[in-house]
Write an enzyme that holds these catalytic residues in place. Structure first.
Site, PDB file in Angstrom:
ATOM      1  N   GLY A 181       0.785  -1.235   0.000  1.00 47.54           N
ATOM      2  CA  GLY A 181       0.000   0.000   0.000  1.00 47.54           C
ATOM      3  C   GLY A 181       0.811   1.276   0.000  1.00 47.54           C
ATOM      4  O   GLY A 181       1.830   1.397  -0.685  1.00 47.54           O
ATOM      5  N   ILE A 182       0.350   2.240   0.796  1.00 43.51           N
ATOM      6  CA  ILE A 182       0.989   3.550   0.887  1.00 43.51           C
ATOM      7  C   ILE A 182       2.447   3.415   1.312  1.00 43.51           C
ATOM      8  O   ILE A 182       3.323   4.108   0.801  1.00 43.51           O
ATOM      9  CB  ILE A 182       0.232   4.453   1.891  1.00 43.51           C
ATOM     10  CG1 ILE A 182      -1.154   4.798   1.369  1.00 43.51           C
ATOM     11  CG2 ILE A 182       1.007   5.722   2.186  1.00 43.51           C
ATOM     12  CD1 ILE A 182      -2.047   5.464   2.402  1.00 43.51           C
ATOM     13  N   TYR A 211     -10.752   1.261  14.535  1.00 49.73           N
ATOM     14  CA  TYR A 211      -9.814   1.849  13.575  1.00 49.73           C
ATOM     15  C   TYR A 211      -9.900   3.381  13.614  1.00 49.73           C
ATOM     16  O   TYR A 211      -8.876   4.071  13.693  1.00 49.73           O
ATOM     17  CB  TYR A 211     -10.113   1.315  12.175  1.00 49.73           C
ATOM     18  CG  TYR A 211      -9.180   1.831  11.125  1.00 49.73           C
ATOM     19  CD1 TYR A 211      -7.893   1.317  11.010  1.00 49.73           C
ATOM     20  CD2 TYR A 211      -9.565   2.834  10.245  1.00 49.73           C
ATOM     21  CE1 TYR A 211      -7.014   1.793  10.042  1.00 49.73           C
ATOM     22  CE2 TYR A 211      -8.697   3.309   9.277  1.00 49.73           C
ATOM     23  CZ  TYR A 211      -7.431   2.784   9.177  1.00 49.73           C
ATOM     24  OH  TYR A 211      -6.573   3.257   8.225  1.00 49.73           O
TER      25      TYR A 211
END
Length: 191
Positions: free
Chosen positions: A14-15, A163
């Site tokens: 991902g990032i 989250y």
């Protein structure tokens, strides 16, 4: 231009992976903090092949295990004189309420406590490097309504709620670092 020493958590997808690639292209000395050492070594080889940057290193760091975080910080302190950039990127979300080895709700442990301990443990190196500390948050923080009497979420757990709260805590942490270390040359930001 001097080489920047950069530490990043969660670089294997991902990032984090995209960030590591860009920084490797810019010749940063990269320290990849990974839970899975095999994935980390595979990423290291990939980055070195793609960019020619040979200053890429892998350190085991399971953010859900506070002892692992301490050991990673100690290894970095033995190897480095300073750190110029710390990117607290790793994160996770879990549909079921699960606990870390240390007894904390897992989302809270990985997304907040592990990064908090890592950052504070590395503070002498960060101060020497006049570092930029970047905490990766999320738009999920907008929906967060933490119950400070129930941080382990014993009464109302959902993965998205956990989250969002941890991502809000990332922003609170960033602000507290800015206030605490503003006179030391450290810059903090959340994205």
């Amino acid at each position: 231009m001097s080489i920047k020493t950069t530490v990043i958590t969660g670089p294997t997808s991902g990032i984090g992976k995209e960030t590591a690639l860009v920084l490797a292209k810019k010749d940063h000395a990269l320290y990849l903090l990974v839970r899975n050492k095999e994935k980390g070594e595979a990423l290291r080889q990939e980055l070195m092949t793609q960019t020619g940057n040979q200053a890429i290193f892998v350190i085991k760091c399971d953010l859900s295990d506070l002892q692992s975080v301490r050991e990673a910080a100690e290894e970095l302190k033995k190897k480095l004189f300073n750190i110029n950039v710390l990117i607290n990127n790793a994160g996770g979300a879990f549909p079921e309420r699960t606990f870390s080895k240390d007894g904390f709700e897992l989302t809270f442990a990985i997304n907040h406590l592990g990064h908090f301990l890592l950052t504070e443990s590395l503070m002498p190196l960060l101060q020497k490097g006049h570092a930029r500390i970047i905490n990766v948050s999320s738009e999920a923080q907008r929906s967060a309504k933490p119950d400070f009497d129930d941080l382990l979420m014993e009464t109302s757990y959902t993965g998205f709620k956990a989250y969002g709260i941890t991502k809000l805590f990332n922003i609170y942490f960033t602000k507290s670092l800015a206030e605490k270390y503003q006179q030391t040359g450290i810059t903090t930001c959340a994205l």
